[in-house]
Design an enzyme around this catalytic site. Structure first.
Site, short mmCIF file in Angstrom:
data_model
loop_
_atom_site.label_atom_id
_atom_site.label_comp_id
_atom_site.label_asym_id
_atom_site.label_seq_id
_atom_site.Cartn_x
_atom_site.Cartn_y
_atom_site.Cartn_z
N CYS A 189 14.31 -24.28 -12.45
CA CYS A 189 14.41 -22.68 -13.03
C CYS A 189 15.83 -22.69 -13.44
CB CYS A 189 13.66 -21.78 -12.42
SG CYS A 189 11.90 -22.08 -11.78
N ASP B 117 5.66 -23.62 -3.77
CA ASP B 117 6.90 -23.58 -2.90
C ASP B 117 7.65 -22.55 -2.79
OD1 ASP B 117 7.78 -24.24 -5.44
OD2 ASP B 117 9.06 -25.91 -4.55
#
Length: 613
Positions: free
Chosen positions: A2, A102
């Site tokens: 990201c 995660d």
């Protein structure tokens, strides 16, 4: 994977600064095309753009946890490859999870261990946590610096982002570059913490940076340490293979299509073959992609750096491993396209000056993104196992300087030759490099009884693993994330790096060849052609039409004598490159042209204030 950004201002309520946070967040849209999110609470504002890889519906960010003493909020970029084990541990400690991501493991891990969580992570990551219980921001970067991370201290807090462009979107940050920034731009030495832009700093690899009302502090949680190596040759080779099998298994985990980058060299071939073997056991095939240039195989001319074209070796691996393979063939027109050059500069926030190698990498990733979201790369194996020419070149081995500068100067020329003489004098690059080298080698510990030769090779390895590799990792990350492709680098697993770094050179190259340990550890999965192949760097076009296109563009630039680029570039030196009649087929021939064109576009796009005194 990201893009993250944020702003902490202890003297104001950032709820009134939503427009600035939105602007910062949107600069990261290329890194996260799948989703966006912002979170603001009092002095803290976090922004996130998401590229969904694991738990596609459940991993939205910013992610928060409410506690009796305040909110803890996280923005996270990267992958934690041991998140399954950490989740199991945290569940046993009483934590309850609402997603399979995660990201939530990292958030819950922070609640359990604080910033000591960093030592438990295996992966590539850059994340920021606003801890409302203590009114502090905690920023953490992975050990090798795989994921980029920058911060800009302000009068009452800090700005941060995955890339400088996120910080520069805030009105508190000035687009200013001083002489020291230009020095870093024109030398390939990667000074830790340096970001070229004035006021902006890298969060250094293996570091936790904490910001509270008392200021900014940093703690190093990992560094490359000297340790004795006790395994013999066979045990060393076996352990390297065991590590590689585990690393590849972990890094193949994704809920989106995966592939490998295949160059036909030892590094990418080994990863592709290992991945193909593991996925075959699950009834899957690996997709592989390679870059090639129109007419390159037929018209290839060998030189000291590149003795063979890649394509025949690529196809040998694809056949042996049974991959679903595709060549991405690029022509000189695409490589020289100013729009592609601008996209590369936008991705890097800087005029990197690597020309067709940067353009081809971007175009390769753009083509791959149509088929896959995650790619495994052989990047960093040369630094880990000792694959570059400078590991074997006597002049580079024995210099008291960064060894790659010796071989690069010989083969690629000096792009600073195109600069104005007065600027060259002011920059004094040789002194900057010499100072950087002394700092870089100052803390490298020598083992008791280590020979002079082994210690010199240890120093060369250390310099590559703490300086040179970071240049290439940043290049790879920016080019891939500019098109929303996550590139994983298995050879940067810190367990492998630590083990091989401390393996004596006599074992790393026990047959006198480069990367012997890697070659022997993966010999059973490699075609003989690749096993026997000599190291060949990332390819570069030899098409003279590419250089001719650069000359035309530089000629147009010279026709604009009032262009800002001539604050930096000497027009007479650029004119000599433009008027050269001999064909330009090598990188050294055209490096000054590429640098001048990059600088011109960068000045147009970013309009930085240059402080040259």
């Amino acid at each position: 994977m990201c893009g993250i950004t944020g702003w902490v201002s202890f003297d104001r309520d950032l709820g009134a600064e939503r427009a600035a946070l939105d602007a910062m967040t949107e600069t990261m849209s290329c890194r996260g095309p799948d989703d966006r999110g912002v979170w603001v609470q009092g002095p803290a504002a976090l922004g996130h753009r998401r590229l969904a890889i694991i738990d596609l519906p459940g991993g939205r960010q910013p992610m928060t946890a409410e506690t009796p003493h305040g909110t803890v909020a996280l923005v996270y970029s990267g992958e934690t490859y041991n998140f399954t084990e950490l989740r199991r541990d945290l569940t046993g400690r009483g934590h309850r999870f609402t997603t399979d991501s995660d990201t939530e493991v990292v958030l819950r891990g922070y609640l359990e261990w604080g910033d000591a969580l960093a030592e438990r992570l295996n992966g590539m990551y850059a994340f920021a946590i606003w801890d409302g219980r203590a009114d502090k921001l905690v920023m953490v970067r992975d050990r090798m610096g795989i994921k980029p991370f920058y911060h800009h201290p302000t009068a009452d807090g800090v700005l941060f982002g995955s890339e400088p462009k996120a910080i520069l979107a805030n009105p508190l940050a000035r687009r200013r570059v001083r002489l020291d920034g230009l020095r870093e731009l024109f030398t390939m030495i990667k000074t830790p913490g340096h970001a070229v832009w004035d006021g902006i700093h890298e969060v250094e690899p293996g570091t936790v940076v904490t910001v509270d009302r008392d200021g900014v502090r940093q703690r190093r949680y990992w560094e490359l340490e000297t340790r004795p190596h006790t395994d013999d040759r066979d045990a060393t080779v076996a352990h390297v293979r065991t590590l590689l099998d585990d690393i590849v298994r972990r890094q193949l985990v994704a809920d989106v299509p995966r592939c490998t980058l295949l160059s036909g060299g030892l590094d990418s071939s080994a990863l592709t073959a290992l991945g193909a073997r593991q996925l075959a056991g699950q009834g899957e095939r690996v997709r592989s992609f390679a870059v090639d240039f129109a007419g390159q195989a037929e018209n290839f001319v060998a030189d000291e750096l590149r003795g063979t074209p890649d394509t025949p070796f690529v196809h040998d691996v694809a056949r042996t491993a049974g991959t679903d393979h595709q060549d991405i063939v690029l022509d000189s027109q695409a490589l020289a396209d100013p729009e592609i050059r601008a996209k590369v500069i936008r991705a890097r926030d800087l005029p990197a000056g690597l020309g067709d190698m940067d353009a081809s990498l971007y175009l390769l990733f753009l083509a791959i993104r149509e088929h896959s979201t995650v790619a495994l790369s052989g990047e960093s194996a040369d630094e880990v196992f000792g694959g570059y020419l400078q590991f074997f070149d006597e002049a580079a081995r024995n210099t008291d300087a960064f060894p790659w500068l010796v071989t690069m100067g010989r083969h690629f020329g000096d792009d600073a030759d195109v600069l104005r003489p007065d600027l060259t004098k002011a920059l004094d690059l040789s002194s900057y490099v010499a100072d950087g080298y002394r700092d870089a080698v100052a803390g490298i510990r020598r083992l008791d009884g280590e020979s002079d030769f082994e210690y010199r090779m240890r120093r060369i390895s250390h310099l590559h693993l703490t300086r040179f590799v970071r240049i290439l990792l940043d290049r790879k990350d920016r080019a891939s994330m500019a098109v929303g492709l996550e590139v994983r680098v298995p050879f940067c697993d810190h367990r492998l790096v630590e083990y091989v770094y401390n393996t004596p050179w006599a074992l790393k190259s026990y047959d006198g060849r480069e990367k012997t340990l890697l070659r022997e550890a993966t010999a059973d999965v490699l075609p003989k052609s690749v096993y026997d192949r000599v190291k060949s760097p990332y390819p570069s076009t030899q098409d003279p039409k590419y250089a001719a296109a650069l000359q035309d563009q530089a000629r147009d630039l010279l026709a604009r004598p009032d262009h800002r680029v001539f604050e930096l570039v000497d027009p007479a030196r650029l004119r000599r490159a433009v008027d050269r009649e001999a064909p330009m087929t090598g990188q050294a021939d055209r490096r000054g042209l590429e640098r001048a064109l990059d600088l011109a576009l960068w000045l147009e796009m970013y309009d930085p204030e240059l402080v040259l005194g």
